[in-house]
Write an enzyme that holds these catalytic residues in place. Sequence first.
Site: not given
Ligand code: PPE
Length: 306
Positions: A158
């Site tokens: 990330k």
């Molecule tokens: N894919 C991506 C590219 C991504 O950024 C997230 C989280 C996910 C999948 C889902 O991952 P998880 O949160 O572990 O279930 N995206 C973050 C974006 C926040 C933002 O805009 O800043 C989030 O959901 O926190």
Amino acid sequence: MEKTKLIWLDGVFVPWEKAQVHVMTHTLHYGLGVFEGIRCYQGANGGSGIFRLREHVARLFGSAHILGIEIPYSREQIEKACVEAVRVNDLRACYIRPLVFLGDGEMGLAAVNNPVRVAIAVWPWGAYLGDDGVTSGVRIKTSSFQRMHVNTHMTKAKAVGNYVNSILAAVEARRGGYDEAMMLDVDGYVAECSGENLFVVRAGQVKTTPLTSVLEGITRDAVLQLLGALGTQVVETRFTRDEVYLADEVFMTGTAAEVTPVREVDDRCIGKGRPGPVTTDLQRRYRAAVRGEDDRFREWLTSVTN
Ligand code: PPE
């Protein structure tokens, strides 16, 4: 955004306005940094619980490891700092953003001696794609930008810089009048959305994309476990955009978006054009789990004593 009182910066809490960096901060120039997004929920009993804190902090350290960044704190210290950040700001439900970045010192791509800095900010953050999206479903569009190739960016990290790819897609979708972008991988298969993982339901079968080129979503994993507890097997396999068009239900998962139904993809109505039964049931179960109302998933929550 709603400002809060204190931000944890390099081991100490400083007032929100004082949490500043120099313009020569390395990460600001080149994007090499890692972050997390975590939610804290107010439980049914009034207390607050941070959702899957250990897993988020583990992913933060994993992301740093992939990029060769050594975080100068232990996992326990970062976990404790996240809990403290919620507590000292006197928040109940909020979003927690740990950010690991390289400070100023040297410039250039091969600079390796700059200090590794860590900030943890918290603030209230409502429904990511709007309250209406949660109840009625959102409209998404296939992006003209592909998800990063696994050998150009490190998709399991990330990483700050990875979000250029996401922002190009998200802004394009929003300018086009859609809520979110559906991104395809370089082979043309569905990967994920700009900030969420994606699921489809067709004839009772639930599918999600394999983890090859997408972020290992912690909400995605929670949903797999919630569905598993119901005896619903989820197939992790590649699928195409037209398979998404044919789905009875489509939904997205993410910390910020939680479980958000999709009612339209590329101007095609999905199912009946409103959240379907699998999605709404899952939203209910997810909500119960994050609020500490489901004993089976109680260990997902780290309590914050205000
Ligand atoms: N894919 C991506 C590219 C991504 O950024 C997230 C989280 C996910 C999948 C889902 O991952 P998880 O949160 O572990 O279930 N995206 C973050 C974006 C926040 C933002 O805009 O800043 C989030 O959901 O926190």
